[in-house]
Design an enzyme around this catalytic site. Structure first.
Site, PDB file in Angstrom:
ATOM      1  N   ARG A 188      75.768  16.859  57.082  1.00  0.00           N
ATOM      2  CA  ARG A 188      76.144  15.460  57.345  1.00  0.00           C
ATOM      3  C   ARG A 188      77.573  15.210  56.854  1.00  0.00           C
ATOM      4  NH1 ARG A 188      75.686  11.330  54.081  1.00  0.00           N
ATOM      5  NH2 ARG A 188      74.562  12.593  52.547  1.00  0.00           N
TER       6      ARG A 188
ATOM      7  N   HIS B  23      64.784  20.287  43.711  1.00  0.00           N
ATOM      8  CA  HIS B  23      65.700  19.146  43.809  1.00  0.00           C
ATOM      9  C   HIS B  23      65.359  18.138  42.716  1.00  0.00           C
ATOM     10  CE1 HIS B  23      67.352  19.811  48.058  1.00  0.00           C
ATOM     11  NE2 HIS B  23      68.397  19.453  47.342  1.00  0.00           N
TER      12      HIS B  23
ATOM     13  N   CYS C 168      72.056  23.225  49.578  1.00  0.00           N
ATOM     14  CA  CYS C 168      70.857  23.580  48.800  1.00  0.00           C
ATOM     15  C   CYS C 168      69.905  24.441  49.629  1.00  0.00           C
ATOM     16  CB  CYS C 168      70.150  22.324  48.303  1.00  0.00           C
ATOM     17  SG  CYS C 168      71.093  21.494  47.009  1.00  0.00           S
TER      18      CYS C 168
ATOM     19  N   GLU D  12      60.766  22.733  46.086  1.00  0.00           N
ATOM     20  CA  GLU D  12      60.823  22.828  47.546  1.00  0.00           C
ATOM     21  C   GLU D  12      59.883  23.929  48.047  1.00  0.00           C
ATOM     22  OE1 GLU D  12      62.297  20.833  49.501  1.00  0.00           O
ATOM     23  OE2 GLU D  12      63.694  19.757  48.182  1.00  0.00           O
TER      24      GLU D  12
HETATM   25  N1  PCA Z   1      72.695  18.931  46.435  1.00  0.00           N
HETATM   26  C1  PCA Z   1      73.126  19.274  47.767  1.00  0.00           C
HETATM   27  C2  PCA Z   1      74.064  20.425  47.586  1.00  0.00           C
HETATM   28  C3  PCA Z   1      74.422  20.429  46.141  1.00  0.00           C
HETATM   29  C4  PCA Z   1      73.456  19.546  45.508  1.00  0.00           C
HETATM   30  O1  PCA Z   1      73.328  19.376  44.274  1.00  0.00           O
HETATM   31  C5  PCA Z   1      71.965  19.526  48.708  1.00  0.00           C
HETATM   32  O2  PCA Z   1      70.891  18.918  48.520  1.00  0.00           O
HETATM   33  O3  PCA Z   1      72.095  20.311  49.651  1.00  0.00           O
END
Ligand code: PCA
Length: 193
Positions: free
Chosen positions: A89, A164, A142, A79
């Site tokens: 959401r 991610h 996240c 990111e």
């Molecule tokens: N993904 C979520 C929160 C925890 C995770 O593994 C997110 O993308 O915010």
């Protein structure tokens, strides 16, 4: 040796696994020049970030990388940017459901990752694993962790970033095998040196 704190999330949104923690757990204890401290964090606004920051301070981490799952993505995505917004959401694992709140009332609108995201994505692709830099970590837990880390460690020597990863095949499509996600994380860590 550098000290890397690397975290993965607990399952959330009714799921029973989260590949982010599974992949982090599967990492070796040393990668390149880094010795790893691995930690599972709850999918809970503010609480997750507070735990990562406390652990980073406790071990005097040189770098902190958080890993989370993003359903719908078919690539591993470092990111680039975290935004100062909580806009959920679905409720988090403690029932919090913030809509349009700040992560830090005194903070800037956004922070760029202080790890080399383009280099990380390229290093993952060099292992023939799908990877691309993402320009949005969302506005859920996240992003909350990524923003909080960058806010806390701004102006210090401590680097921070977020990656991610896709779902596992048993969770739906698109997906990526756990071994592939783990190999991607190794490549990303090596690229941070
Ligand atoms: N993904 C979520 C929160 C925890 C995770 O593994 C997110 O993308 O915010």
């Amino acid at each position: 040796m550098k000290k890397l704190l690397i975290t993965g999330f607990a399952p959330f949104g009714g799921g029973d696994i989260n590949p982010s923690w599974q992949a982090v757990q599967a990492l070796p204890d040393r990668v390149g020049d880094c010795v790893l401290c691995k930690m599972e964090i709850p999918t809970v606004f503010a609480d997750a970030a507070a735990r990562v920051i406390a652990k980073a301070d406790e071990i005097s981490a040189d770098m902190v990388l958080s890993v989370g799952m993003a359903a719908g993505r078919d690539a591993v995505t470092p990111e680039r940017i975290a935004v100062n917004i909580r806009d959920a959401r679905i409720p988090d694992n403690a029932g919090n459901h913030p809509r349009g709140e700040f992560v830090a009332v005194d903070g800037p609108a956004a922070y760029f990752a202080t790890v080399p995201v383009e280099k990380m994505a390229q290093a993952i692709r060099d292992k023939n694993i799908r990877a691309t830099v993402s320009n949005s970590a969302g506005a859920y837990v996240c992003n909350d962790v990524m923003y909080s880390l960058l806010h806390r460690f701004a102006g210090t020597g401590v680097k921070a970033g977020f990656i991610h990863v896709p779902q596992l095949p048993q969770q739906g499509t698109p997906s990526m095998e756990l071994e592939t996600i783990t190999a991607a994380l190794v490549a990303a860590i090596e690229a941070c040196e």
